[in-house]
Design a protein around this motif. Structure first.
Motif, PDB file in Angstrom:
ATOM      1  N   MET A 168       0.837  -1.201   0.000  1.00  0.00           N
ATOM      2  CA  MET A 168       0.000   0.000   0.000  1.00  0.00           C
ATOM      3  C   MET A 168       0.872   1.251   0.000  1.00  0.00           C
ATOM      4  O   MET A 168       0.639   2.175  -0.783  1.00  0.00           O
ATOM      5  CB  MET A 168      -0.912  -0.056   1.228  1.00  0.00           C
ATOM      6  CG  MET A 168      -1.763   1.147   1.503  1.00  0.00           C
ATOM      7  SD  MET A 168      -0.989   2.398   2.544  1.00  0.00           S
ATOM      8  CE  MET A 168      -0.959   1.613   4.139  1.00  0.00           C
ATOM      9  N   LEU A 169       1.907   1.262   0.856  1.00  0.00           N
ATOM     10  CA  LEU A 169       2.788   2.431   0.907  1.00  0.00           C
ATOM     11  C   LEU A 169       3.432   2.673  -0.459  1.00  0.00           C
ATOM     12  O   LEU A 169       3.511   3.800  -0.926  1.00  0.00           O
ATOM     13  CB  LEU A 169       3.889   2.231   1.958  1.00  0.00           C
ATOM     14  CG  LEU A 169       3.495   2.405   3.420  1.00  0.00           C
ATOM     15  CD1 LEU A 169       4.724   2.223   4.310  1.00  0.00           C
ATOM     16  CD2 LEU A 169       2.886   3.777   3.661  1.00  0.00           C
TER      17      LEU A 169
ATOM     18  N   GLY B 277       7.188  -2.686  -1.950  1.00  0.00           N
ATOM     19  CA  GLY B 277       7.036  -1.386  -2.598  1.00  0.00           C
ATOM     20  C   GLY B 277       6.938  -1.526  -4.101  1.00  0.00           C
ATOM     21  O   GLY B 277       6.114  -0.871  -4.760  1.00  0.00           O
ATOM     22  N   LEU B 278       7.773  -2.424  -4.662  1.00  0.00           N
ATOM     23  CA  LEU B 278       7.753  -2.646  -6.111  1.00  0.00           C
ATOM     24  C   LEU B 278       6.381  -3.164  -6.552  1.00  0.00           C
ATOM     25  O   LEU B 278       5.835  -2.729  -7.573  1.00  0.00           O
ATOM     26  CB  LEU B 278       8.846  -3.645  -6.489  1.00  0.00           C
ATOM     27  CG  LEU B 278       8.933  -3.994  -7.975  1.00  0.00           C
ATOM     28  CD1 LEU B 278       9.414  -2.785  -8.751  1.00  0.00           C
ATOM     29  CD2 LEU B 278       9.849  -5.173  -8.222  1.00  0.00           C
ATOM     30  N   ALA B 279       5.835  -4.090  -5.751  1.00  0.00           N
ATOM     31  CA  ALA B 279       4.498  -4.592  -6.086  1.00  0.00           C
ATOM     32  C   ALA B 279       3.507  -3.441  -6.112  1.00  0.00           C
ATOM     33  O   ALA B 279       2.657  -3.337  -7.002  1.00  0.00           O
ATOM     34  CB  ALA B 279       4.058  -5.648  -5.064  1.00  0.00           C
ATOM     35  N   GLY B 280       3.624  -2.543  -5.127  1.00  0.00           N
ATOM     36  CA  GLY B 280       2.740  -1.385  -5.080  1.00  0.00           C
ATOM     37  C   GLY B 280       2.895  -0.514  -6.312  1.00  0.00           C
ATOM     38  O   GLY B 280       1.920  -0.029  -6.883  1.00  0.00           O
ATOM     39  N   VAL B 281       4.140  -0.334  -6.746  1.00  0.00           N
ATOM     40  CA  VAL B 281       4.419   0.525  -7.900  1.00  0.00           C
ATOM     41  C   VAL B 281       3.751  -0.018  -9.163  1.00  0.00           C
ATOM     42  O   VAL B 281       3.080   0.713  -9.885  1.00  0.00           O
ATOM     43  CB  VAL B 281       5.949   0.633  -8.117  1.00  0.00           C
ATOM     44  CG1 VAL B 281       6.260   1.189  -9.490  1.00  0.00           C
ATOM     45  CG2 VAL B 281       6.573   1.491  -7.041  1.00  0.00           C
TER      46      VAL B 281
ATOM     47  N   MET C  62      -6.956   0.896  -8.129  1.00  0.00           N
ATOM     48  CA  MET C  62      -7.053   2.162  -7.428  1.00  0.00           C
ATOM     49  C   MET C  62      -6.310   2.015  -6.106  1.00  0.00           C
ATOM     50  O   MET C  62      -6.487   1.031  -5.405  1.00  0.00           O
ATOM     51  CB  MET C  62      -8.512   2.504  -7.165  1.00  0.00           C
ATOM     52  CG  MET C  62      -9.374   2.447  -8.406  1.00  0.00           C
ATOM     53  SD  MET C  62      -8.876   3.706  -9.584  1.00  0.00           S
ATOM     54  CE  MET C  62      -9.409   2.951 -11.121  1.00  0.00           C
ATOM     55  N   SER C  63      -5.508   3.009  -5.771  1.00  0.00           N
ATOM     56  CA  SER C  63      -4.717   2.909  -4.554  1.00  0.00           C
ATOM     57  C   SER C  63      -5.428   3.619  -3.414  1.00  0.00           C
ATOM     58  O   SER C  63      -5.857   4.752  -3.567  1.00  0.00           O
ATOM     59  CB  SER C  63      -3.355   3.566  -4.754  1.00  0.00           C
ATOM     60  OG  SER C  63      -2.861   3.248  -6.017  1.00  0.00           O
ATOM     61  N   SER C  64      -5.542   2.931  -2.295  1.00  0.00           N
ATOM     62  CA  SER C  64      -6.110   3.582  -1.123  1.00  0.00           C
ATOM     63  C   SER C  64      -5.473   2.990   0.113  1.00  0.00           C
ATOM     64  O   SER C  64      -4.827   1.943   0.049  1.00  0.00           O
ATOM     65  CB  SER C  64      -7.624   3.414  -1.084  1.00  0.00           C
ATOM     66  OG  SER C  64      -7.929   2.054  -0.958  1.00  0.00           O
ATOM     67  N   TYR C  65      -5.665   3.649   1.247  1.00  0.00           N
ATOM     68  CA  TYR C  65      -4.945   3.251   2.456  1.00  0.00           C
ATOM     69  C   TYR C  65      -5.315   1.846   2.915  1.00  0.00           C
ATOM     70  O   TYR C  65      -4.569   1.219   3.633  1.00  0.00           O
ATOM     71  CB  TYR C  65      -5.210   4.254   3.589  1.00  0.00           C
ATOM     72  CG  TYR C  65      -6.553   4.102   4.249  1.00  0.00           C
ATOM     73  CD1 TYR C  65      -7.690   4.619   3.670  1.00  0.00           C
ATOM     74  CD2 TYR C  65      -6.691   3.404   5.448  1.00  0.00           C
ATOM     75  CE1 TYR C  65      -8.927   4.460   4.260  1.00  0.00           C
ATOM     76  CE2 TYR C  65      -7.921   3.243   6.043  1.00  0.00           C
ATOM     77  CZ  TYR C  65      -9.045   3.768   5.446  1.00  0.00           C
ATOM     78  OH  TYR C  65     -10.268   3.601   6.027  1.00  0.00           O
ATOM     79  N   ASP C  66      -6.477   1.328   2.494  1.00  0.00           N
ATOM     80  CA  ASP C  66      -6.896   0.022   3.004  1.00  0.00           C
ATOM     81  C   ASP C  66      -6.753  -1.089   1.956  1.00  0.00           C
ATOM     82  O   ASP C  66      -7.367  -2.126   2.072  1.00  0.00           O
ATOM     83  CB  ASP C  66      -8.334   0.085   3.518  1.00  0.00           C
ATOM     84  CG  ASP C  66      -9.304   0.545   2.450  1.00  0.00           C
ATOM     85  OD1 ASP C  66      -8.833   0.948   1.372  1.00  0.00           O
ATOM     86  OD2 ASP C  66     -10.516   0.529   2.689  1.00  0.00           O
ATOM     87  N   MET C  67      -5.921  -0.843   0.927  1.00  0.00           N
ATOM     88  CA  MET C  67      -5.794  -1.845  -0.132  1.00  0.00           C
ATOM     89  C   MET C  67      -4.869  -2.996   0.256  1.00  0.00           C
ATOM     90  O   MET C  67      -4.892  -4.056  -0.355  1.00  0.00           O
ATOM     91  CB  MET C  67      -5.266  -1.193  -1.406  1.00  0.00           C
ATOM     92  CG  MET C  67      -3.810  -0.758  -1.295  1.00  0.00           C
ATOM     93  SD  MET C  67      -3.228   0.246  -2.643  1.00  0.00           S
ATOM     94  CE  MET C  67      -3.080  -0.967  -3.932  1.00  0.00           C
TER      95      MET C  67
END
Lengths: 389, 291
Positions: free
Chosen positions: B44-45, B201-205, B212-217
């Protein structure tokens, strides 16, 4: 060294606790000669449904402040006690129990979601306390419970608005995709049950998870039957992912969304994929486009400007549910002297109240009090809303 | 045929994401025998940092990716230093509870920094989707698979060819033996944390443009990644890869041929079955020498 380590881990725990405490909303305190009326609010201020609960809480606080600034109701100030459900039924039950037993409120507004509302209803019936829900599900007011009212438009009306539009375009075959939670299930149920009445055949009914990252598989399945339109039932962000997937797959058929995505956020999330999407929405979204003859226009403009001035963020239709609820409750509180049965009766007799979500006519047989006119169909064009007639 | 291909593309895209997350789990498990339940929050971050650097600040793609991964890895290092290393009796159950706590904490931080809204960023490049036998392969899917391959090969080279990588592997096999030959085990554990969260982090990128990115993903993604890691065999790089792709493809085929309502159930049922037949996962750590 050990001491330092222990101190550090204590600090970690303490800071986590401190943040947890900060997240719990603190109620406002009012002061006046007469005893204030305490009204309870219970919304999903944080968590997955915060897009509902956050504007609802803000709207409730705003109306309460406005009423107090004008001297309260019959000289009684209003005091709002608001708890956070995080969208979780068990937390909602805890919150409502606190409101009833500890805070001794005279009426409750919220919760934001259908499952949380259904979870707290038995307590409301037992405590006999006026209750106005901000959730959309139709099960809340059917069958009717004397103490339970709601201000959000039911999905029955939203489905009817979409199907009316499909019928006018002479579309006969549709595919449905809905999110697998209470909102999607309830929408799917309505979509399936109302379809025959509008001469529509549902060729496929698929679901997706609220956190799914890709829905091309479902779309591929829907595509096999060559439907003439797709209806998607969900709340952000899922439908935006779906809209993107439809664009990427090159599916060239009209996409209808539910009122659950009726916010500028959807256009921002879906970007160019949002173009051409049609959806039913409360009038708040298109307030500026409404003709001056529309009876709700004045209320809508007032709410929008008040909200945007106070919170510096753009208004969504969801806060309107709480706005209407507090206003209707405030009207019912007049001359009630805080008597719950009197408040309930006054609520039930609310007639012709022009609100943000529609014109409310509560009665013994209708505790939602809205008609299909509460919805208008809009189309997204050039990244903005266009009113469909 | 066209349908099956489309399901496969969808499955491979999701599978690559699950695989990257699963590698993060496996890598950390390898060096510390710890399941980091906050791993999803690092995804998520990564996703939300990418939204900030690429979406709002309009940095060029490569610097944005590097900056994001650096930030997430730093967060991972801070997490290790403050919350994990300072534990007096580092028993597995204590550490696992700490990671669960950290995941709630990180979700809270994410909510405070980015708010409760979801964000979306454009695809890394705006090519139209590739048309292969009627099925569409999205440009972002190609990016995901390419970045994933680079990361997998890079990791493999790092573990097999560099001294640091070999030291980490040694430390994973036996801390004590590694310590005797002079490998600083604390540093290695810290590096494992850094690398693992960098993978998160790479997965997030790579996921940010398609979802859609959100704090609870993070929670659900973390769970899926964990399943993939279990499926393939916890602690094995190749196991994580196989597990990730298998889970993704099965999910997509489950939607296509069973029911979209049973999507998660199909995948998890299979997970149960495989774990029943092979409790250690497809490639259990007994078969391979970990990494």
């Amino acid at each position: 060294m050990l001491l330092v380590k222990r101190y550090r881990s204590m600090m970690m725990i303490l800071s986590v606790l401190a943040i947890a405490c900060l997240l719990v909303a603190s109620p406002a305190i009012s002061a006046s000669g007469k005893k204030p009326y305490k009204i309870g609010g219970i919304f999903a201020v944080t968590g997955p449904a915060s897009f509902l609960g956050d504007p609802e809480k803000k709207s409730m606080e705003m109306v309460v402040d406005q009423i107090n600034a004008k001297g309260g109701i019959d000289g009684h100030m209003l005091e709002a006690v608001i708890y956070d459900t995080e969208g979780d039924p068990s937390k909602a039950v805890m919150g409502v129990s606190k409101l009833i037993n500890k805070d001794n409120v005279i009426a409750i507004i919220g919760p934001s979601r259908t499952p949380t509302t259904l979870a707290v209803m038995p307590m409301i019936q037992k405590a006999k306390i006026p209750f106005i829900s901000c959730a959309a599900g139709n099960k809340i007011v059917q069958p009717i419970d004397p103490w339970v009212f709601k201000t959000a438009q039911s999905d029955i009306l939203a489905v009817a608005a979409i199907y009316e539009n499909l019928k006018s375009k002479n579309i006969k075959k549709i595919g449905i995709i809905s999110v697998n939670n209470a909102f999607g299930e309830s929408g799917k149920e309505q979509l399936l049950s109302q379809a025959p009445a509008f001469g529509l055949a549902v060729s496929k009914s698929e679901t997706y998870g609220a956190k799914d990252t890709d829905m091309t598989a479902q779309l591929t399945k829907i595509r096999q039957d060559n439907p003439e339109a797709i209806v998607c039932w969900g709340t952000n962000p899922g439908p935006a992912v779906l809209a993107k997937n439809i664009q990427q797959l090159g599916l060239d058929i009209p996409l209808y969304q539910s009122h659950g995505v009726a916010s500028p956020k959807f256009i921002e999330l879906a970007g160019s994929a949002a173009e051409g999407i049609m959806l039913p929405t409360g009038k708040i979204l298109v307030a500026a486009l409404l003709p001056d003859s529309d009876p709700q226009k004045e209320v809508l403009n007032a709410y929008t400007s008040e909200y945007e001035k106070k919170y510096k963020s753009s208004v969504s239709g969801f806060g309107g549910y709480a706005y209407d609820a507090v206003k209707i409750l405030a009207a019912a509180l007049k001359n009630s002297n805080g008597d719950k049965e009197k408040i309930r009766e006054a609520l039930e007799n609310t007639n012709g109240y022009v609100g943000v979500s529609g014109i409310f006519n509560f009665s013994k047989t209708d505790h939602n009090g809205l008609s299909p006119e509460a919805f208008v169909m809009v189309k997204i064009q050039d990244s903005t809303w266009k009113l469909l007639q | 045929m066209q349908e099956i291909l489309q399901y496969l593309f969808s499955g491979i895209t999701n599978g690559a994401i699950y695989a990257v997350i699963a590698i993060g789990f496996s890598m950390l498990y390898n060096s510390t025998e710890l399941i980091n339940f906050a791993h999803g929050e690092f995804v998520m971050l990564g996703s939300l940092c990418m939204v900030t650097f690429f979406g709002s600040m309009h940095l060029p793609l490569v610097p944005a990716i590097i900056l994001t991964i650096t930030c997430v890895a730093l967060a991972g290092l801070v997490f290790e230093r403050l919350a994990i290393r300072s534990v007096k009796h580092p028993e597995p159950i204590v550490l696992i509870i700490i990671t669960v706590g950290a995941s709630i904490f990180l979700r809270g931080i994410g909510m405070i920094i980015w708010g409760k809204d979801a964000y979306s960023i454009p695809s890394f490049s705006s090519h139209p989707p590739l048309d292969i036998a009627g099925a569409k392969l999205l440009s972002q899917s190609i990016w995901i698979i390419a970045i994933f391959l680079v990361a997998a090969v890079g990791l493999q080279l790092f573990y097999k060819k560099t001294l640091t990588g070999k030291a980490m592997e040694a430390n994973a096999i036996s801390k004590r033996a590694a310590w005797i030959v002079g490998i600083p085990s604390k540093l290695m554990v810290m590096m494992a944390f850094g690398l693992s969260t960098a993978m998160g982090g790479l997965a997030g990128v790579i996921i940010a443009p398609i979802t859609m990115s959100s704090y609870d993903m993070g929670t659900m993604l973390g769970l899926k990644g964990f399943c993939a890691a279990m499926l393939g065999g916890l602690g094995s790089l190749w196991g994580a890869l196989i597990g990730g792709f298998l889970l993704g493809i099965l999910e997509a085929l489950g939607v296509g041929f069973v029911s979209s309502g049973l999507k998660d159930a199909t995948a998890f049922l299979l997970l149960l079955f495989i774990l029943y037949v092979r409790p250690g996962g497809i490639i259990s750590s007994a078969d391979v020498n970990r990494f």
